[in-house]
Design a protein around this motif. Structure first.
Motif, PDB file in Angstrom:
ATOM      1  N   GLY A  92      -7.598 -14.187  10.531  1.00 24.23           N
ATOM      2  CA  GLY A  92      -6.139 -14.161   9.596  1.00 24.23           C
ATOM      3  C   GLY A  92      -6.697 -13.696   8.268  1.00 24.23           C
ATOM      4  N   GLN A  93      -7.459 -14.098   7.337  1.00 21.71           N
ATOM      5  CA  GLN A  93      -7.912 -13.835   6.064  1.00 21.71           C
ATOM      6  C   GLN A  93      -8.152 -12.149   5.857  1.00 21.71           C
ATOM      7  N   TRP A  94      -8.918 -11.734   6.847  1.00 15.25           N
ATOM      8  CA  TRP A  94      -9.057 -10.171   6.894  1.00 15.25           C
ATOM      9  C   TRP A  94      -7.503  -9.555   7.260  1.00 15.25           C
ATOM     10  N   LEU A  95      -6.797 -10.048   7.872  1.00 13.03           N
ATOM     11  CA  LEU A  95      -5.415  -9.380   8.299  1.00 13.03           C
ATOM     12  C   LEU A  95      -4.701  -9.666   6.913  1.00 13.03           C
ATOM     13  N   ARG A  96      -4.709 -10.697   6.213  1.00  7.82           N
ATOM     14  CA  ARG A  96      -3.910 -10.899   4.775  1.00  7.82           C
ATOM     15  C   ARG A  96      -4.613  -9.771   3.848  1.00  7.82           C
ATOM     16  N   ARG A  97      -5.991  -9.522   3.923  1.00  5.47           N
ATOM     17  CA  ARG A  97      -6.297  -8.577   2.979  1.00  5.47           C
ATOM     18  C   ARG A  97      -6.034  -7.098   2.856  1.00  5.47           C
ATOM     19  N   GLU A 117      -3.176  -6.491   4.766  1.00  7.39           N
ATOM     20  CA  GLU A 117      -1.503  -6.503   4.423  1.00  7.39           C
ATOM     21  C   GLU A 117      -1.371  -6.243   2.918  1.00  7.39           C
ATOM     22  N   ALA A 118      -2.286  -6.857   2.015  1.00  8.66           N
ATOM     23  CA  ALA A 118      -2.131  -6.826   0.581  1.00  8.66           C
ATOM     24  C   ALA A 118      -2.596  -5.040   0.045  1.00  8.66           C
ATOM     25  N   THR A 119      -3.410  -4.479   0.839  1.00 11.22           N
ATOM     26  CA  THR A 119      -3.699  -3.227   0.531  1.00 11.22           C
ATOM     27  C   THR A 119      -2.619  -2.302   0.977  1.00 11.22           C
ATOM     28  N   ILE A 120      -1.899  -2.613   1.862  1.00 12.73           N
ATOM     29  CA  ILE A 120      -0.702  -1.787   2.529  1.00 12.73           C
ATOM     30  C   ILE A 120       0.667  -2.361   1.623  1.00 12.73           C
ATOM     31  N   ALA A 121       0.599  -3.381   0.981  1.00 16.52           N
ATOM     32  CA  ALA A 121       1.712  -3.835  -0.077  1.00 16.52           C
ATOM     33  C   ALA A 121       1.720  -3.116  -1.063  1.00 16.52           C
ATOM     34  N   ASP A 122       0.173  -2.871  -1.665  1.00 15.50           N
ATOM     35  CA  ASP A 122       0.009  -2.106  -2.924  1.00 15.50           C
ATOM     36  C   ASP A 122       0.655  -0.840  -2.631  1.00 15.50           C
ATOM     37  N   ILE A 123       0.510  -0.252  -1.539  1.00 18.77           N
ATOM     38  CA  ILE A 123       0.963   1.002  -1.291  1.00 18.77           C
ATOM     39  C   ILE A 123       2.494   1.028  -1.379  1.00 18.77           C
ATOM     40  N   ALA A 124       3.090   0.158  -0.596  1.00 14.67           N
ATOM     41  CA  ALA A 124       4.520  -0.135  -0.354  1.00 14.67           C
ATOM     42  C   ALA A 124       5.253  -0.047  -1.893  1.00 14.67           C
ATOM     43  N   ASP A 125       4.483  -0.751  -2.763  1.00 13.84           N
ATOM     44  CA  ASP A 125       4.975  -1.095  -4.015  1.00 13.84           C
ATOM     45  C   ASP A 125       4.667  -0.114  -5.149  1.00 13.84           C
ATOM     46  N   SER A 126       4.029   0.879  -4.707  1.00 13.28           N
ATOM     47  CA  SER A 126       3.728   1.934  -5.628  1.00 13.28           C
ATOM     48  C   SER A 126       5.062   2.758  -6.092  1.00 13.28           C
ATOM     49  N   PRO A 127       4.734   3.457  -7.231  1.00 10.47           N
ATOM     50  CA  PRO A 127       6.091   4.164  -7.628  1.00 10.47           C
ATOM     51  C   PRO A 127       6.023   5.739  -7.006  1.00 10.47           C
ATOM     52  N   ASP A 128       5.434   5.981  -6.102  1.00 13.46           N
ATOM     53  CA  ASP A 128       5.307   7.151  -5.312  1.00 13.46           C
ATOM     54  C   ASP A 128       6.853   7.339  -4.585  1.00 13.46           C
ATOM     55  N   PRO A 129       6.902   8.519  -4.351  1.00 14.31           N
ATOM     56  CA  PRO A 129       8.147   8.957  -3.392  1.00 14.31           C
ATOM     57  C   PRO A 129       7.899   8.211  -2.093  1.00 14.31           C
ATOM     58  N   ALA A 130       8.858   8.018  -1.457  1.00  9.86           N
ATOM     59  CA  ALA A 130       8.838   7.417  -0.049  1.00  9.86           C
ATOM     60  C   ALA A 130       7.777   7.944   0.893  1.00  9.86           C
ATOM     61  N   ASP A 131       8.088   9.433   0.768  1.00 10.99           N
ATOM     62  CA  ASP A 131       7.492  10.143   1.991  1.00 10.99           C
ATOM     63  C   ASP A 131       5.782  10.260   1.618  1.00 10.99           C
ATOM     64  N   ASP A 132       5.365  10.185   0.463  1.00 10.32           N
ATOM     65  CA  ASP A 132       4.079  10.002   0.139  1.00 10.32           C
ATOM     66  C   ASP A 132       3.605   8.716   0.276  1.00 10.32           C
ATOM     67  N   LEU A 142       0.257   4.961   3.462  1.00 11.33           N
ATOM     68  CA  LEU A 142       0.144   3.849   4.158  1.00 11.33           C
ATOM     69  C   LEU A 142      -0.491   3.671   5.617  1.00 11.33           C
ATOM     70  N   ILE A 143       0.017   4.747   6.304  1.00  3.74           N
ATOM     71  CA  ILE A 143      -0.490   5.033   7.553  1.00  3.74           C
ATOM     72  C   ILE A 143      -1.895   5.341   7.425  1.00  3.74           C
ATOM     73  N   GLN A 144      -2.254   6.353   6.571  1.00  2.00           N
ATOM     74  CA  GLN A 144      -3.541   6.600   6.657  1.00  2.00           C
ATOM     75  C   GLN A 144      -4.635   5.289   6.165  1.00  2.00           C
ATOM     76  N   ALA A 145      -4.175   4.338   5.321  1.00  3.32           N
ATOM     77  CA  ALA A 145      -4.742   3.350   4.966  1.00  3.32           C
ATOM     78  C   ALA A 145      -5.185   2.409   6.020  1.00  3.32           C
ATOM     79  N   TRP A 146      -3.935   2.298   6.764  1.00  5.23           N
ATOM     80  CA  TRP A 146      -3.831   1.313   8.039  1.00  5.23           C
ATOM     81  C   TRP A 146      -4.812   1.779   9.150  1.00  5.23           C
ATOM     82  N   ALA A 147      -5.089   3.052   9.097  1.00  5.19           N
ATOM     83  CA  ALA A 147      -5.736   3.510  10.204  1.00  5.19           C
ATOM     84  C   ALA A 147      -7.439   3.560   9.704  1.00  5.19           C
TER      85      ALA A 147
END
Length: 209
Positions: A69-74, A76-91, A96-101
């Motif tokens: 669970g600790q690893w999963l939260r780390r 999720e934090a990486t993905i959240a940083d991408i989701a919260d970034s100022p980039d356009p949604a498509d970027d 996000l998908i690339q990091a997830w994989a």
């Protein structure tokens, strides 16, 4: 030569007890695997009795799941940083998908035993996996909603659009299928993922889902 499970490693006493236990359990899990670590060995490495371990974790299985669970939260934090970034949604969705994989693939290479725990938890849909899926869904929905609001995405149905995204990259984000692809060269996997991402972005933009 491998050191004994209850070796002399000690984590600084300044850390909270549950944090020290998780750190030690993660190290021992990586080296020895879940079948060969014990609550007694982890407690000894933490400088406490095994009875104290049970104040924080019900049993060894709960402790191992907490490591996962600790690893999963780390992740999720990486993905959240991408989701919260100022980039356009498509970027953002592409990154996000690339990091997830990539995070899945890295864990498979770097910590096989923890990856196996992750697979087992996924197969049995344990609570930590259900919570993880819910949190990841929120992050993906956040990017989709932003894309809709900024006219980057124009899906006919938001729920179906979410399902289309996760279904399209299932092979790259589910630990069971990632493990099946363990021997596939990384460059080939990268090409296949890039193709699927292009398909996803095109479908979201032109309203075909």
């Amino acid at each position: 030569m491998k050191r004994p499970l209850g070796g002399s490693l000690r984590i600084a006493e300044a850390a909270p007890a549950d944090t020290r236990l998780l750190t030690i359990a993660a190290d021992q899990l990586k080296e020895f695997g879940p079948k060969h670590i014990t609550v007694v060995g982890i407690a000894d490495a933490a400088g406490m009795t095994h009875a104290n371990v049970y104040r924080y974790f019900a049993n060894k299985a709960a402790l191992i799941d907490a490591v996962a669970g600790q690893w999963l939260r780390r992740m999720e934090a990486t993905i959240a940083d991408i989701a919260d970034s100022p980039d356009p949604a498509d970027d953002k969705l592409e990154r996000l998908i690339q990091a997830w994989a990539r995070i899945h693939r890295d864990l498979l290479k770097e910590d096989k035993h923890l990856f196996d725990v992750y697979c087992s938890a996924t197969e049995t849909s344990r609570p930590l996996i259900r919570k993880h899926r819910s949190r990841m869904r929120l992050l993906i929905d956040r990017v989709l909603d932003e894309g809709i609001a900024t006219a980057k995405f124009d899906p006919r149905d938001r729920e179906k659009a979410h399902a289309f995204v996760t279904d399209s990259v299932y092979r790259f984000i589910n630990p069971l299928t990632v493990r099946l692809d363990a021997e596939v060269p990384q460059d080939i996997l990268d090409q296949r993922l890039a193709t699927m991402i292009r398909v996803i972005l095109r479908a979201l933009a032109n309203g075909s889902v």
